[in-house]
Design a protein around this motif. Structure first.
Motif, mmCIF file in Angstrom:
data_model
loop_
_atom_site.group_PDB
_atom_site.id
_atom_site.type_symbol
_atom_site.label_atom_id
_atom_site.label_comp_id
_atom_site.label_asym_id
_atom_site.label_seq_id
_atom_site.Cartn_x
_atom_site.Cartn_y
_atom_site.Cartn_z
ATOM 1 N N SER A 81 17.556 -8.344 17.108
ATOM 2 C CA SER A 81 18.772 -9.007 17.549
ATOM 3 C C SER A 81 19.900 -8.573 16.640
ATOM 4 N N PHE A 82 21.090 -8.487 17.202
ATOM 5 C CA PHE A 82 22.254 -8.012 16.478
ATOM 6 C C PHE A 82 23.405 -8.955 16.768
ATOM 7 N N SER A 83 24.240 -9.205 15.779
ATOM 8 C CA SER A 83 25.399 -10.067 16.010
ATOM 9 C C SER A 83 26.612 -9.499 15.297
ATOM 10 N N PHE A 84 27.783 -9.778 15.852
ATOM 11 C CA PHE A 84 29.023 -9.329 15.223
ATOM 12 C C PHE A 84 30.193 -10.160 15.719
ATOM 13 N N ASP A 85 31.254 -10.174 14.913
ATOM 14 C CA ASP A 85 32.507 -10.829 15.288
ATOM 15 C C ASP A 85 33.367 -9.829 16.036
ATOM 16 N N LEU A 86 33.982 -10.281 17.103
ATOM 17 C CA LEU A 86 34.932 -9.471 17.848
ATOM 18 C C LEU A 86 36.231 -10.275 17.903
ATOM 19 N N MET A 87 37.106 -9.987 16.988
ATOM 20 C CA MET A 87 38.313 -10.792 16.821
ATOM 21 C C MET A 87 39.501 -10.111 17.501
ATOM 22 N N ASN A 88 39.986 -10.722 18.548
ATOM 23 C CA ASN A 88 41.163 -10.196 19.223
ATOM 24 C C ASN A 88 41.935 -11.339 19.868
ATOM 25 N N GLY A 89 42.098 -12.414 19.124
ATOM 26 C CA GLY A 89 42.893 -13.545 19.595
ATOM 27 C C GLY A 89 42.447 -14.025 20.963
ATOM 28 N N ALA A 90 43.416 -14.235 21.831
ATOM 29 C CA ALA A 90 43.145 -14.770 23.166
ATOM 30 C C ALA A 90 42.374 -13.800 24.046
ATOM 31 N N CYS A 91 42.312 -12.532 23.690
ATOM 32 C CA CYS A 91 41.585 -11.536 24.488
ATOM 33 C C CYS A 91 40.161 -11.322 23.994
ATOM 34 N N GLY A 92 39.749 -12.030 22.948
ATOM 35 C CA GLY A 92 38.427 -11.825 22.369
ATOM 36 C C GLY A 92 37.294 -12.022 23.361
ATOM 37 N N VAL A 93 37.374 -13.053 24.169
ATOM 38 C CA VAL A 93 36.306 -13.311 25.138
ATOM 39 C C VAL A 93 36.266 -12.210 26.192
ATOM 40 N N LEU A 94 37.422 -11.792 26.677
ATOM 41 C CA LEU A 94 37.464 -10.691 27.646
ATOM 42 C C LEU A 94 36.878 -9.425 27.034
ATOM 43 N N ASN A 95 37.256 -9.109 25.809
ATOM 44 C CA ASN A 95 36.700 -7.936 25.135
ATOM 45 C C ASN A 95 35.192 -8.066 24.953
ATOM 46 N N ALA A 96 34.709 -9.269 24.654
ATOM 47 C CA ALA A 96 33.266 -9.489 24.510
ATOM 48 C C ALA A 96 32.543 -9.219 25.823
ATOM 49 N N VAL A 97 33.130 -9.625 26.939
ATOM 50 C CA VAL A 97 32.523 -9.354 28.242
ATOM 51 C C VAL A 97 32.493 -7.845 28.491
ATOM 52 N N GLN A 98 33.542 -7.136 28.113
ATOM 53 C CA GLN A 98 33.572 -5.679 28.278
ATOM 54 C C GLN A 98 32.471 -5.015 27.458
ATOM 55 N N VAL A 99 32.326 -5.418 26.207
ATOM 56 C CA VAL A 99 31.272 -4.861 25.352
ATOM 57 C C VAL A 99 29.900 -5.222 25.907
ATOM 58 N N ALA A 100 29.721 -6.480 26.294
ATOM 59 C CA ALA A 100 28.446 -6.924 26.849
ATOM 60 C C ALA A 100 28.099 -6.146 28.114
#
Length: 153
Positions: A81-100
């Motif tokens: 398992s791997f974990s990381f922070d993806l910090m991009n303010g209000a777009c962080g969740v959208l960016n997380a979906v893109q990475v996922a």
């Protein structure tokens, strides 16, 4: 082919002001709702903006991963398992979906857990200014790949 939200979880109890605790509770709630065990989570992405005591290192995602019990096995053959922070303010969740989406499309994992939450950096409601715009909460959603056209494109 796309990515779907399999389940969600939230935490807003008042017994803690820790974003790590809230995000871990939300993560466990999302896993429970989907019937997924911690060993099935390949990647955890944290997108919170305000952190406990302004923590920068270690990554808050690693703290949430530990508290949620994800990827704590270290023997040969245990799931990774791997974990990381993806910090991009209000777009962080959208960016997380893109990475996922990219991770799930390559079949490198079957489940990606995205967590977020906010707390006043003092971790104390008494120290938070009256105009602090966010409550102390946590949220999570579990993403999976789908062969049909449902979900995120």
């Amino acid at each position: 082919m796309g990515v779907v939200i399999t389940s969600t979880g939230t935490s807003n109890a008042t017994d803690t002001a820790s974003v790590v605790t809230h995000a871990a509770r939300a993560a466990r709630s999302a896993m429970d709702a989907a019937g997924v065990t911690p060993s099935q989570i390949g990647v955890l992405i944290n997108t919170c903006v305000y952190r406990d005591s302004n923590t920068m290192e270690p990554a808050v995602a690693a703290l949430v991963q530990k508290e949620a019990g994800i990827g704590l096995e270290y023997a040969d053959g245990d799931p990774l398992s791997f974990s990381f922070d993806l910090m991009n303010g209000a777009c962080g969740v959208l960016n997380a979906v893109q990475v996922a989406s990219s991770l799930l499309a390559t079949k490198s994992t079957d489940h990606v857990l995205v967590v977020s939450g906010d707390t006043h950096p003092s971790m104390s409601g008494a120290d938070a200014p009256a105009d602090f715009p966010y409550g102390t909460t946590g949220a999570a959603f579990l993403l999976e790949h789908t062969e049909n056209q449902d979900g995120f494109g």
